[in-house]
Design an enzyme around this catalytic site. Structure first.
Site, PDB file in Angstrom:
ATOM      1  N   CYS A 237       0.863  -1.194   0.000  1.00  0.00           N
ATOM      2  CA  CYS A 237       0.000   0.000   0.000  1.00  0.00           C
ATOM      3  C   CYS A 237       0.896   1.240   0.000  1.00  0.00           C
ATOM      4  O   CYS A 237       0.625   2.239  -0.654  1.00  0.00           O
ATOM      5  CB  CYS A 237      -0.889   0.039   1.242  1.00  0.00           C
TER       6      CYS A 237
ATOM      7  N   HIS B 147       0.987   5.035  -1.567  1.00  0.00           N
ATOM      8  CA  HIS B 147       0.321   5.913  -0.592  1.00  0.00           C
ATOM      9  C   HIS B 147       1.181   6.227   0.623  1.00  0.00           C
ATOM     10  O   HIS B 147       0.652   6.480   1.700  1.00  0.00           O
ATOM     11  CB  HIS B 147      -1.001   5.287  -0.154  1.00  0.00           C
TER      12      HIS B 147
ATOM     13  N   ARG C 128     -13.416  -0.779  -2.144  1.00  0.00           N
ATOM     14  CA  ARG C 128     -12.259   0.067  -2.475  1.00  0.00           C
ATOM     15  C   ARG C 128     -10.954  -0.663  -2.143  1.00  0.00           C
ATOM     16  O   ARG C 128     -10.027  -0.727  -2.940  1.00  0.00           O
ATOM     17  CB  ARG C 128     -12.366   1.391  -1.716  1.00  0.00           C
TER      18      ARG C 128
ATOM     19  N   CYS D 195      -7.928  -2.173  -4.481  1.00  0.00           N
ATOM     20  CA  CYS D 195      -6.518  -1.804  -4.270  1.00  0.00           C
ATOM     21  C   CYS D 195      -5.658  -3.059  -4.286  1.00  0.00           C
ATOM     22  O   CYS D 195      -4.605  -3.084  -4.918  1.00  0.00           O
ATOM     23  CB  CYS D 195      -6.327  -1.099  -2.926  1.00  0.00           C
TER      24      CYS D 195
END
Lengths: 217, 264
Positions: B173, B177, B221, B225
């Site tokens: 992730c 991000h 969501r 991802c």
């Protein structure tokens, strides 16, 4: 106060105290808990099988450094780079550069390897997701450095110069397995993980290093 | 839709020197245009009806559902989720908690709902409910509880998952991000390790996605991802997705809830 009610209240108080006072597990126990949770949280779907969750030592070391903010020990980083360097293979026919037009198509494509991609379908390189490459494509990402004029600014466009040879070999290695040069690079290990074929990598090489490529204009 | 965004991007690109800024601005303008009349409102209305409607084998409404602030309290519940629930002994997010309520109050089979594909059957009802409930906290500040040890454990697990590299591309992730002011293609990436990114990113879902004309909850969501990370498939309401919700939600403390938002 009614005795049963009192007992119930003290039981509730003990439960509450236990919850609040329960100590946090050690970091190692939290690592174990995370692994257990991963084991319960995912299922295989399409080509995205559960082996993709299997711990890889290089990934574990980098993830821990990133999570804790404590950079890798220099020797550990060198060991990761050395391990990954061993995976790099020179092109079988000695030719590093393919067709830059094909390279552009591969750089544009983000397809491949997800559970919605058909197994065996052509993978893209996802290059524009993170890099500026040719000047014509404005929809590029900034997670990686700009590669516009890649060969030109590195004086790597002369067929027989030693500079060109060095940059060619480095670029080849970087696309094959970026972590040979930077232990915790965010760039996928395209050859090592079987994302791109040797031929595809040659085309991307041409996009970056062919003097005729729009990248070097 | 990609073509439309690209076309809009091009309109803003007359001066090459300002190319990047202008195309980003054009997308922001496009989003502002969409914001007026967010189709999420239709899902909000559906969700409110579903909350009050008597349904399921027990022919009951969800009006006694405890989302963490007491039975039936909806306002402000969403900005304190995920949190620990003593009755299930689990940290739950809004969607997994709704499934618990549908099972306990209405008599639905919670496992079956969790296994129903996103957007189908009772899953679409869970999404509508989540849309309405999140909207009832719009403008409020995130304030996830961390007083229970299970909540603190899930934060730590979420943090480990956020930085975990895996899949065919070694992505975590954090790859996309974990830094400020980065983009993937022309899409801005919120830094989910701190505010304002965590509040803005986590605080926008459920959101209506114009590109596929669907309402997406936070579970879908995160599922998508992981798809793009080339990981295997995270189960609906899994501990992994909930732990990530705790991590992002706690990082977003003080950030403003904008859900249900509208997304490209």
């Amino acid at each position: 106060m009614n005795r049963i009610y009192q007992i119930a209240l003290s039981a509730a108080a003990i439960a509450l105290l236990t919850a609040c006072a329960a100590p946090m597990p050690s970091s190692a126990d939290l690592d174990k808990l995370t692994q257990d949770i991963i084991g319960r949280s995912f299922r295989a779907q399409g080509q995205a099988k559960l082996d993709r969750l299997s711990p890889d030592e290089d990934n574990q070391l980098c993830a821990e450094a990133e999570r804790t903010g404590v950079p890798l020990d220099a020797k550990v980083a060198e060991a990761i780079e050395a391990r990954n360097m061993k995976t790099i293979k020179a092109p079988a026919d000695g030719k590093y550069l393919g067709d830059f037009k094909e390279g552009e198509k591969i750089a544009q494509s983000g397809a491949g390897k997800t559970w919605t991609d058909a197994e065996g379908s052509a993978n893209g390189g996802n290059c524009y997701n993170c890099h500026q490459i040719s000047k014509e494509e404005l929809s590029y990402g900034t997670l990686g450095p700009s590669l516009y004029n890649y060969g030109k600014i590195r004086s790597a466009l002369e067929p027989n110069s030693p500079v060109t040879k060095a940059i060619t070999e480095y670029t080849w290695g970087k696309i094959q397995n970026a972590r040979a040069y930077n232990a915790c690079s965010n760039m996928p290990r395209f050859a090592h993980k079987g994302v791109l074929t040797e031929t595809q990598i040659k085309h991307i090489m041409a996009l970056l290093l062919d003097p005729a490529s729009p990248v070097n204009k | 839709m990609k073509k439309l965004v690209f076309a809009l991007g091009l309109i803003g690109l007359s001066a090459a020197a300002f190319a990047q800024k202008s195309s980003t601005d054009s997308i922001a303008e496009y989003r502002a245009m969409l914001q007026d009349g967010n189709p999420a409102e239709l899902f909000e209305a559906k969700g409110e009806d579903l909350w009050k409607q008597k349904r399921g084998p027990k022919n009951a409404s969800l009006e006694k559902c405890d989302l963490g602030k007491g039975a039936g309290v909806v306002k402000g519940a969403w900005v304190e989720l995920p949190r620990y629930f003593a009755d299930t002994g689990k940290v739950q997010d809004l969607e997994s908690r709704l499934v618990t309520c549908m099972q306990e109050l209405q008599g639905f089979n919670g496992d079956e709902i969790a296994k129903t594909p996103f957007g189908k059957g009772e899953q679409s009802n869970v999404t509508a409910l989540a849309t309405w409930i999140s909207a009832e906290s719009k403008g409020m500040k995130f304030n996830l509880p961390q007083s229970h040890v299970e909540e603190r454990k899930m934060y730590e697990v979420g943090k480990r998952l956020f930085f975990m590299r895996g899949g065919s591309h070694d992505f975590a992730c954090a790859t996309c991000h974990g830094q400020d002011d980065k983009r993937i293609r022309l899409q801005d990436l919120p830094n989910l390790t701190k505010n304002p990114g965590a509040g803005n990113g986590f605080g926008a879902w459920p959101a209506y996605r114009v590109s596929n004309g669907q309402m997406w909850g936070a579970q879908l969501r995160l599922n998508d991802c992981y798809r793009q990370q080339r990981f295997p498939y995270p189960l609906f309401g899994s501990e992994a997705t909930i732990a990530l919700g705790v991590y992002m939600g706690v990082n977003g403390k003080g950030g403003e809830a904008t859900a249900p938002a509208i997304k490209r």
